[in-house]
Design a protein around this motif. Structure first.
Motif, PDB file in Angstrom:
ATOM      1  N   SER A  90       0.825  -1.211   0.000  1.00  0.00           N
ATOM      2  CA  SER A  90       0.000   0.000   0.000  1.00  0.00           C
ATOM      3  C   SER A  90       0.857   1.258   0.000  1.00  0.00           C
ATOM      4  N   THR A  91       2.022   1.206   0.663  1.00  0.00           N
ATOM      5  CA  THR A  91       2.906   2.372   0.696  1.00  0.00           C
ATOM      6  C   THR A  91       3.440   2.687  -0.691  1.00  0.00           C
ATOM      7  N   ILE A  92       3.829   1.646  -1.425  1.00  0.00           N
ATOM      8  CA  ILE A  92       4.344   1.841  -2.792  1.00  0.00           C
ATOM      9  C   ILE A  92       3.260   2.441  -3.686  1.00  0.00           C
ATOM     10  N   LYS A  93       2.062   1.887  -3.605  1.00  0.00           N
ATOM     11  CA  LYS A  93       0.961   2.362  -4.447  1.00  0.00           C
ATOM     12  C   LYS A  93       0.583   3.804  -4.105  1.00  0.00           C
ATOM     13  N   THR A  94       0.518   4.105  -2.810  1.00  0.00           N
ATOM     14  CA  THR A  94       0.162   5.460  -2.394  1.00  0.00           C
ATOM     15  C   THR A  94       1.235   6.459  -2.807  1.00  0.00           C
ATOM     16  N   THR A  95       2.496   6.081  -2.610  1.00  0.00           N
ATOM     17  CA  THR A  95       3.600   6.955  -3.004  1.00  0.00           C
ATOM     18  C   THR A  95       3.570   7.226  -4.504  1.00  0.00           C
TER      19      THR A  95
ATOM     20  N   LEU B  24      -6.043  10.467  -0.423  1.00  0.00           N
ATOM     21  CA  LEU B  24      -5.143   9.317  -0.326  1.00  0.00           C
ATOM     22  C   LEU B  24      -4.473   9.201   1.045  1.00  0.00           C
ATOM     23  N   LEU B  25      -4.586  10.256   1.860  1.00  0.00           N
ATOM     24  CA  LEU B  25      -3.938  10.258   3.173  1.00  0.00           C
ATOM     25  C   LEU B  25      -4.924  10.036   4.314  1.00  0.00           C
ATOM     26  N   PHE B  26      -6.190   9.769   4.012  1.00  0.00           N
ATOM     27  CA  PHE B  26      -7.188   9.557   5.063  1.00  0.00           C
ATOM     28  C   PHE B  26      -6.785   8.392   5.969  1.00  0.00           C
ATOM     29  N   PRO B  27      -7.032   8.528   7.290  1.00  0.00           N
ATOM     30  CA  PRO B  27      -6.532   7.516   8.242  1.00  0.00           C
ATOM     31  C   PRO B  27      -7.140   6.138   8.088  1.00  0.00           C
ATOM     32  N   LYS B  28      -8.453   6.060   7.770  1.00  0.00           N
ATOM     33  CA  LYS B  28      -9.108   4.764   7.696  1.00  0.00           C
ATOM     34  C   LYS B  28      -9.014   4.159   6.302  1.00  0.00           C
ATOM     35  N   GLY B  29      -8.270   4.825   5.409  1.00  0.00           N
ATOM     36  CA  GLY B  29      -8.163   4.324   4.052  1.00  0.00           C
ATOM     37  C   GLY B  29      -7.056   3.308   3.858  1.00  0.00           C
ATOM     38  N   GLU B  30      -6.428   2.870   4.966  1.00  0.00           N
ATOM     39  CA  GLU B  30      -5.290   1.957   4.851  1.00  0.00           C
ATOM     40  C   GLU B  30      -5.661   0.666   4.143  1.00  0.00           C
ATOM     41  N   GLY B  31      -6.835   0.107   4.462  1.00  0.00           N
ATOM     42  CA  GLY B  31      -7.265  -1.116   3.791  1.00  0.00           C
ATOM     43  C   GLY B  31      -7.552  -0.879   2.322  1.00  0.00           C
TER      44      GLY B  31
ATOM     45  N   THR C  49       0.246  12.384  15.049  1.00  0.00           N
ATOM     46  CA  THR C  49       0.912  13.596  14.554  1.00  0.00           C
ATOM     47  C   THR C  49       0.604  13.835  13.078  1.00  0.00           C
ATOM     48  N   LYS C  50       0.589  12.738  12.305  1.00  0.00           N
ATOM     49  CA  LYS C  50       0.279  12.860  10.876  1.00  0.00           C
ATOM     50  C   LYS C  50      -1.126  13.401  10.668  1.00  0.00           C
ATOM     51  N   ASP C  51      -2.102  12.828  11.395  1.00  0.00           N
ATOM     52  CA  ASP C  51      -3.481  13.305  11.271  1.00  0.00           C
ATOM     53  C   ASP C  51      -3.598  14.746  11.741  1.00  0.00           C
ATOM     54  N   GLY C  52      -2.957  15.054  12.849  1.00  0.00           N
ATOM     55  CA  GLY C  52      -3.010  16.416  13.380  1.00  0.00           C
ATOM     56  C   GLY C  52      -2.430  17.432  12.422  1.00  0.00           C
ATOM     57  N   THR C  53      -1.338  17.063  11.763  1.00  0.00           N
ATOM     58  CA  THR C  53      -0.693  17.985  10.817  1.00  0.00           C
ATOM     59  C   THR C  53      -1.590  18.261   9.611  1.00  0.00           C
ATOM     60  N   ILE C  54      -2.168  17.190   9.052  1.00  0.00           N
ATOM     61  CA  ILE C  54      -3.038  17.352   7.871  1.00  0.00           C
ATOM     62  C   ILE C  54      -4.261  18.188   8.209  1.00  0.00           C
ATOM     63  N   VAL C  55      -4.899  17.880   9.339  1.00  0.00           N
ATOM     64  CA  VAL C  55      -6.100  18.630   9.731  1.00  0.00           C
ATOM     65  C   VAL C  55      -5.744  20.073  10.039  1.00  0.00           C
ATOM     66  N   ALA C  56      -4.594  20.301  10.684  1.00  0.00           N
ATOM     67  CA  ALA C  56      -4.176  21.671  11.004  1.00  0.00           C
ATOM     68  C   ALA C  56      -3.975  22.504   9.733  1.00  0.00           C
ATOM     69  N   ILE C  57      -3.424  21.881   8.688  1.00  0.00           N
ATOM     70  CA  ILE C  57      -3.236  22.594   7.419  1.00  0.00           C
ATOM     71  C   ILE C  57      -4.584  22.968   6.804  1.00  0.00           C
ATOM     72  N   ILE C  58      -5.543  22.030   6.850  1.00  0.00           N
ATOM     73  CA  ILE C  58      -6.877  22.325   6.301  1.00  0.00           C
ATOM     74  C   ILE C  58      -7.548  23.426   7.118  1.00  0.00           C
TER      75      ILE C  58
END
Length: 489
Positions: free
Chosen positions: A45-50, A98-105, A455-464
């Motif tokens: 999933s990391t390769i595909k997302t990247t 593509l960076l949503f937290p529950k989208g990992e699956g 931290t990742k979620d907090g950073t993305i939401v803070a930017i929005i």
């Protein structure tokens, strides 16, 4: 046609392919994603997302290097300067999805990435078409991929919602296609500018031309989830994967609004023998009331956001009703800010769902345990309600200002009703938007709850959040960007 003229046309068409460089890059990258899926299966999933994010970067670079105005492919595409701000916005939203937290699956599946990019392709094509058949195909590309993505929750509820979405979409598509056939039969063309010339010369075509355009409008009502074509939205929003729901609540809606505004101006719909703006004004008011009143009793956050989306569609279509440069500019400002507000709200809903909180009352006391998360949620809710100090207030102020200016110019009484009832609905919306802050900070719960806000979620939401606040405190930054574009189309 002589051989020399045919050769010139072929050379012209071949030369025009450069304008489709962003779309070509997107298609190539989409097929690479399918190959990655065949090789990696449901792993990597990391390769595909990247790679997907890298592809979006390439598409953005291609957009920045292509011309954004002119007529291409013998009139099939007509790129206005509005495209110059819409495409980067679409690409940015896709990247955040593509960076949503529950989208990992979901990110493990190459098909998921491919279908997201197909929606992006459909929206990029839709905002630059000058042919109704090509517009129909672009809408179908968006719609069919949306039907499939909604079922990616892979449960019974998701499949039922996908089928309901498909059935309503098929009906809307059939009616729209029949309307296109009537328009072609009456005007002899599907080129929007040619239809505009025909209407300006012969606006009185009795019964059939109004019927043809109303059938065409059905497809627009469906994609905007305007009443009465809104019934699919609550079940689809509740059952679909949250990243997908966030995506289809933003991109198709903004793209259809841009297409519709260009259609109304280029096709000279003002010259039609029936007042289509009064019809849309009525539907806008009905959509606001249906959305806001239905949202009051909702206990599921995603279902509440579905009704919120219906109400906001009623506000967004006001820009098309106004139809002048100020109206289109206000609509685009509103659409961009609404996109960020919705993106942030659904991101937080995804965070809550990942921790097992799906109902609004499940959020009781979480704001005190995770203050930053609670503050961000409050900002998004008051922004959606249209309160200062957020971009939601600026967007509604611009929209109501454009509507009032248009009323003073035209003097139609239904515009006053639209203005007054629009303000009333803004007040009604406060009662359910402030429900989430109430549960987060005021309502208490006997059981102890914890939530992991990374931290990742907090950073993305803070930017929005920063973008939502910036569009209030420095609204002139976005307005100055919009002022650089020609909204006379």
């Amino acid at each position: 046609m002589s051989l020399e003229q045919l050769n010139q046309q072929i050379q012209s068409i071949l030369g025009d392919f450069g304008i489709l460089l962003p779309e070509a890059v997107l298609i190539v990258c989409s097929f690479v994603l399918i190959i990655l899926q065949l090789v990696l299966k449901d792993k990597g999933s990391t390769i595909k997302t990247t790679f997907s994010l890298f592809a979006l970067g390439l598409i953005a670079m291609a957009v920045s290097t292509t011309s954004i105005s002119g007529v291409y492919f013998n009139g099939l595409l007509s790129l206005t300067q509005v495209v110059g701000i819409a495409k980067p916005f679409f690409i940015l939203v896709t990247g955040v999805i593509l960076l949503f937290p529950k989208g990992e699956g979901l990110l493990k599946k190459g098909e998921y990435h491919f279908l997201l990019l197909m929606i992006l392709l459909g929206t990029m094509l839709l905002i630059q078409v000058n042919n109704l058949l090509l517009a129909y195909l672009s809408l179908e590309l968006i719609s069919i991929t949306s039907y499939i993505l909604i079922t990616f929750s892979f449960d019974r509820k998701g499949f039922e919602a996908g089928i309901k979405y498909l059935l309503f979409g098929a009906m809307a598509s059939g009616l729209m296609l029949y309307g296109l056939s009537l328009i072609y039969g009456l005007t002899g063309s599907l080129q929007i500018d040619v239809i505009g010339e025909f209407i300006s010369q012969q606006p009185e075509l009795g019964f059939w031309l109004p019927i043809a355009f109303i059938l065409l409008f059905v497809g627009i009502w469906f994609k905007l989830s305007l009443a009465p074509m809104h019934i699919w939205a609550p079940d689809v929003y509740e059952a679909g994967p949250t990243p997908v729901v966030a995506y289809i609540s933003i991109l198709p809606k903004v793209a259809v609004l841009i297409f519709f505004s260009q259609l109304a101006i280029t096709a000279n719909l003002e010259d039609l023998s029936f007042d289509w703006k009064m019809i849309f004004a009525g539907l806008a008011v009905i959509s606001m009331f249906v959305g806001n009143l239905s949202a009051l009793n909702q206990t599921n956050a995603k279902r509440m956001m579905a009704y919120s989306s219906i109400a906001h569609s009623g506000m967004l279509v006001v820009g098309v009703i106004v139809g002048n440069a100020f109206g289109v500019q206000s609509m685009l400002f509103y659409g961009i800010v609404y996109g960020f507000m919705n993106l942030g709200a659904f991101y937080l809903i995804d965070v809550f769902q990942k921790e097992g909180f799906s109902k609004i009352h499940d959020l009781s006391g979480l704001g005190r345990q995770a203050p930053w998360l609670g503050v961000f949620a409050v900002i998004f809710m008051i922004a959606l309600a249209g309160l200062p100090p957020t971009g939601g207030f600026t967007a509604k102020l611009l929209m109501f200002s454009a509507l009032w200016d248009f009323y003073q110019t035209e003097g139609n009484q239904y515009l006053v009703w639209l203005f007054g009832l629009g303000l009333l609905n803004t007040a009604i919306s406060l009662f359910y938007y402030l429900k989430i802050p109430y549960y987060l900070f005021i309502h208490t719960s006997e059981e102890k709850k914890e939530i992991n806000f990374s931290t990742k979620d907090g950073t993305i939401v803070a930017i929005i959040v920063f973008l939502v606040l910036l569009s209030f405190f420095k609204a002139d930054l976005l307005l100055n960007v919009l002022n650089q574009f020609n909204f006379a189309l």
